[in-house]
Structures are given as C-alpha cells and as structure tokens.
Design a protein around this motif. Structure first.
Motif, short mmCIF file in Angstrom:
data_model
loop_
_atom_site.label_atom_id
_atom_site.label_comp_id
_atom_site.label_asym_id
_atom_site.label_seq_id
_atom_site.Cartn_x
_atom_site.Cartn_y
_atom_site.Cartn_z
N ARG A 50 0.82 -1.21 0.00
CA ARG A 50 0.00 0.00 0.00
C ARG A 50 0.85 1.25 0.00
O ARG A 50 2.03 1.23 0.34
N GLU A 51 0.21 2.36 -0.39
CA GLU A 51 0.86 3.67 -0.31
C GLU A 51 -0.08 4.67 0.35
O GLU A 51 -1.30 4.55 0.18
N PRO A 52 0.40 5.71 1.05
CA PRO A 52 1.81 5.82 1.37
C PRO A 52 2.20 4.70 2.33
O PRO A 52 1.39 4.29 3.16
N GLY A 53 3.43 4.21 2.20
CA GLY A 53 3.90 3.14 3.07
C GLY A 53 4.41 1.98 2.26
O GLY A 53 4.90 2.15 1.15
N LEU A 61 6.94 7.88 6.91
CA LEU A 61 6.38 9.06 6.23
C LEU A 61 4.85 9.01 6.21
O LEU A 61 4.18 10.03 6.26
N ARG A 62 4.27 7.81 6.11
CA ARG A 62 2.81 7.67 6.11
C ARG A 62 2.21 8.31 7.38
O ARG A 62 1.25 9.07 7.30
N LYS A 63 2.81 7.97 8.52
CA LYS A 63 2.29 8.50 9.79
C LYS A 63 2.29 10.02 9.77
O LYS A 63 1.32 10.66 10.15
N LEU A 81 6.80 14.73 -0.57
CA LEU A 81 6.93 13.74 0.51
C LEU A 81 6.27 12.40 0.15
O LEU A 81 6.81 11.33 0.44
N PHE A 82 5.10 12.47 -0.51
CA PHE A 82 4.48 11.21 -0.98
C PHE A 82 5.42 10.53 -1.97
O PHE A 82 5.58 9.31 -1.96
N ALA A 83 6.05 11.35 -2.83
CA ALA A 83 6.97 10.77 -3.84
C ALA A 83 8.21 10.18 -3.17
O ALA A 83 8.72 9.14 -3.60
N ASP A 107 -2.24 -0.82 -3.16
CA ASP A 107 -3.35 0.04 -2.74
C ASP A 107 -2.85 1.48 -2.85
O ASP A 107 -2.11 1.94 -1.99
N ARG A 108 -3.19 2.15 -3.94
CA ARG A 108 -2.77 3.51 -4.31
C ARG A 108 -1.34 3.55 -4.83
O ARG A 108 -0.48 2.79 -4.39
N PHE A 109 -1.09 4.49 -5.73
CA PHE A 109 0.26 4.73 -6.26
C PHE A 109 0.29 6.16 -6.80
O PHE A 109 -0.43 7.02 -6.26
N ALA A 110 1.06 6.40 -7.84
CA ALA A 110 1.28 7.79 -8.29
C ALA A 110 0.00 8.51 -8.71
O ALA A 110 -0.07 9.74 -8.63
N ASP A 111 -1.02 7.78 -9.18
CA ASP A 111 -2.27 8.46 -9.56
C ASP A 111 -2.91 9.16 -8.36
O ASP A 111 -3.61 10.16 -8.52
N SER A 112 -2.67 8.63 -7.15
CA SER A 112 -3.22 9.29 -5.96
C SER A 112 -2.55 10.64 -5.75
O SER A 112 -3.20 11.58 -5.29
N THR A 113 -1.26 10.74 -6.07
CA THR A 113 -0.60 12.05 -5.94
C THR A 113 -1.19 13.02 -6.97
O THR A 113 -1.52 14.16 -6.65
N PRO A 168 -11.14 11.35 11.73
CA PRO A 168 -10.82 11.20 10.30
C PRO A 168 -9.39 11.66 10.03
O PRO A 168 -8.88 12.52 10.75
N ASP A 169 -8.74 11.08 8.99
CA ASP A 169 -7.36 11.49 8.71
C ASP A 169 -7.34 12.79 7.91
O ASP A 169 -8.37 13.38 7.60
N ARG A 170 -6.14 13.22 7.59
CA ARG A 170 -5.89 14.50 6.91
C ARG A 170 -6.80 14.72 5.69
O ARG A 170 -7.28 15.82 5.46
N PHE A 171 -7.02 13.66 4.88
CA PHE A 171 -7.77 13.86 3.64
C PHE A 171 -9.26 13.60 3.82
O PHE A 171 -10.08 14.24 3.18
N GLU A 172 -9.61 12.68 4.73
CA GLU A 172 -11.03 12.46 5.02
C GLU A 172 -11.65 13.75 5.57
O GLU A 172 -12.84 13.99 5.43
P1 TMP Z 1 -5.79 5.14 2.58
O1 TMP Z 1 -4.91 4.17 3.26
O2 TMP Z 1 -7.15 5.24 3.13
O3 TMP Z 1 -5.79 5.00 1.13
O4 TMP Z 1 -5.15 6.55 2.99
C1 TMP Z 1 -4.16 7.17 2.34
C2 TMP Z 1 -4.53 8.62 2.23
O5 TMP Z 1 -3.43 9.33 1.65
C3 TMP Z 1 -5.74 8.85 1.33
O6 TMP Z 1 -6.53 9.86 1.89
C4 TMP Z 1 -5.12 9.36 0.06
C5 TMP Z 1 -3.86 10.04 0.49
N1 TMP Z 1 -2.79 10.03 -0.51
C6 TMP Z 1 -2.41 11.22 -1.12
O7 TMP Z 1 -2.96 12.27 -0.81
N2 TMP Z 1 -1.41 11.19 -2.04
C7 TMP Z 1 -0.75 10.04 -2.39
O8 TMP Z 1 0.14 10.06 -3.24
C8 TMP Z 1 -1.17 8.80 -1.75
C9 TMP Z 1 -0.48 7.52 -2.11
C10 TMP Z 1 -2.20 8.84 -0.82
#
Ligand code: TMP
Length: 233
Positions: A50-53, A61-63, A81-83, A107-113, A168-172
């Motif tokens: 999975r990413e990040p991680g 960095l994920r934390k 930082l994600f990169a 679970d997620r990769f560069a398209d998420s960035t 909720p996390d940073r993006f939620e």
């Molecule tokens: P997730 O484990 O629920 O997918 O959480 C990862 C979170 O990190 C999700 O909200 C999406 C975000 N994310 C980015 O903003 N950019 C990135 O490049 C990646 C891999 C994840």
C-alpha cells in the motif's frame, strides 16, 4: 500450480504491477484481499502492498503525512513527501518483487498524488509529471483499477469503517467539493489512459466488484500473456 499459473510463470520473466485507486471508502483494501486470493488460486504468486507506506521507511512518512502535520507546507511539499515515500517503496519492495516474477498489487500509487495533491488546482501539472518522471523511472503500473463511487457514499463508508471516537485522517477531513473533484480527477486519468486504466463501478455488492476486477485482470493481463506464450511455443 494451475495451468494458468504455470503458463504465466513460463511466459513472463517479470511480474505484473497492478494498482487500485479511487477516493475515500471505495473498498480498495477489501478488493485487494479478494484479488490476491483469486490470483493465488490461479497459481500466480502475488503480494499486496500500500501507499503511502509499504516499506519501513515509507511507513514512517505515512504517519507524518496522514496526521496532517505536513499540510501547512502546501500541496507541492506534500506531493514531494508522498513521492519520497514512493521511491523507498519501489526500491525496497515493488521492484525486487516484480524482478523476481511476482505480481504486485498496490493500494494507491502515483495516480493518488496526481488526484489528491493536484485536486485543488494549485499545482502545475508539469510539476507532477516531472515528479513522476524522476521518482518512478520505469516502474509504471501495467494495469490500474479505478474504483468509482459517488463521494457522499464513499465518505459515509469511510466514516462507518472508523472506530467510535477515531478521528478522520488529513484527507477524510477535506470538504465534499474536494472529494467530488477527486472523483472527477480519477475519472479523467482513466479517460486519458484507457489502455492502462479500467473504471470499476464500486457501488455494487462486494462479490460482484471482485468478480469484475478478476475478469479485467484475466482479459487484460493474463490472456495476452498466454497468447504470447502460445506464439513462442
Ligand atoms: P488510505 O490508506 O485510506 O488509502 O489513505 C491514504 C490517504 O493518503 C488517502 O486519503 C489518500 C492520500 N494520498 C495522497 O494524498 N497522495 C498520495 O500520493 C497517496 C499515495 C495517498
């Protein structure tokens, strides 16, 4: 090993790289469990990550990233930082597995960035492309499954999945408009790269989604590999 697995093992020196993408609560982790089981039942060696991680350095960095501590630096620094986490993940886990002939399901990769950090429109797309070029090298997904859901449905699922009292996390925490734009960004990526990407309607029953995902894998990755093998043989 099944016939499919034996043919893949014989026909492909390198493993295939499959990524799952989408907004919050689209069901990627559940579907990755189904996909890994289906691949292994077909005799194909596969790992999930999975990413990040995904590697010890990237998990640190994920934390930091998901705590929201880096948000104040702005989307460019967050994207870097994600990169950075991705570089470690590729070097330590993804590339060695692919080189050994293992399928990697991520679970997620560069398209998420591109989607998450690009969604507020503050980043020049050329910046994101350059970042991909210098961090991914030749490690590009062979197939990307974009799990698609209305943002409100995904956010409700993500909230239900969180334990009581869990924040909720940073993006939620972002607003609905952000999540709707995110959905549009993933659909735009799929439209721009239809050979690499497949859109999966994630609003259906879990088993139906799993079935469609494996069908796409069979049609786009496994059948062509078998055809190549037959030609060579
Ligand atoms: P997730 O484990 O629920 O997918 O959480 C990862 C979170 O990190 C999700 O909200 C999406 C975000 N994310 C980015 O903003 N950019 C990135 O490049 C990646 C891999 C994840």
């Amino acid at each position: 090993m099944s016939e499919v697995g034996a043919q893949i093992a014989a026909g492909r020196a390198r493993g295939s790289f499959i990524t799952l993408e989408g907004g919050e609560g689209v069901g990627k982790s559940t579907q990755i469990r189904h996909l890994l089981r289906n691949l292994r039942e077909a005799g194909i060696e596969a790992i999930g990550t999975r990413e990040p991680g995904g590697s010890p350095g990237a998990e640190i960095l994920r934390k930091v990233l998901l705590s929201g501590g880096m948000a104040r630096l702005g989307p460019a620094a967050e994207a870097i930082l994600f990169a950075a986490a991705r570089v470690d993940h590729i070097d330590k886990k993804i590339e060695p597995a692919l080189a050994a002939g293992t399928f990697v399901v991520c679970d997620r990769f560069a398209d998420s960035t591109r989607a998450y950090q690009g969604t507020r429109g503050q980043l020049d797309p050329r910046f994101l492309s350059a970042l991909e070029r210098v961090t991914l090298g030749d490690v590009r997904p062979d197939l990307t499954l974009i799990l698609d859901l209305p943002a409100t449905v995904g956010l409700a699922r993500a909230a239900a999945r969180r334990g009581a009292g869990e924040a909720p996390d940073r993006f939620e925490r972002e607003d609905l408009e952000f999540h709707e734009n995110l959905r549009a960004a993933f659909l735009a990526i799929a439209a721009a790269e239809p050979v690499r990407c497949a859109i999966i309607d994630a609003e259906r029953a879990e088993e139906d989604v799993a079935h469609e995902i494996f069908d796409v894998i069979l049609n786009r990755l496994i059948a062509p590999a078998q055809a190549k093998q037959v030609k060579r043989g």
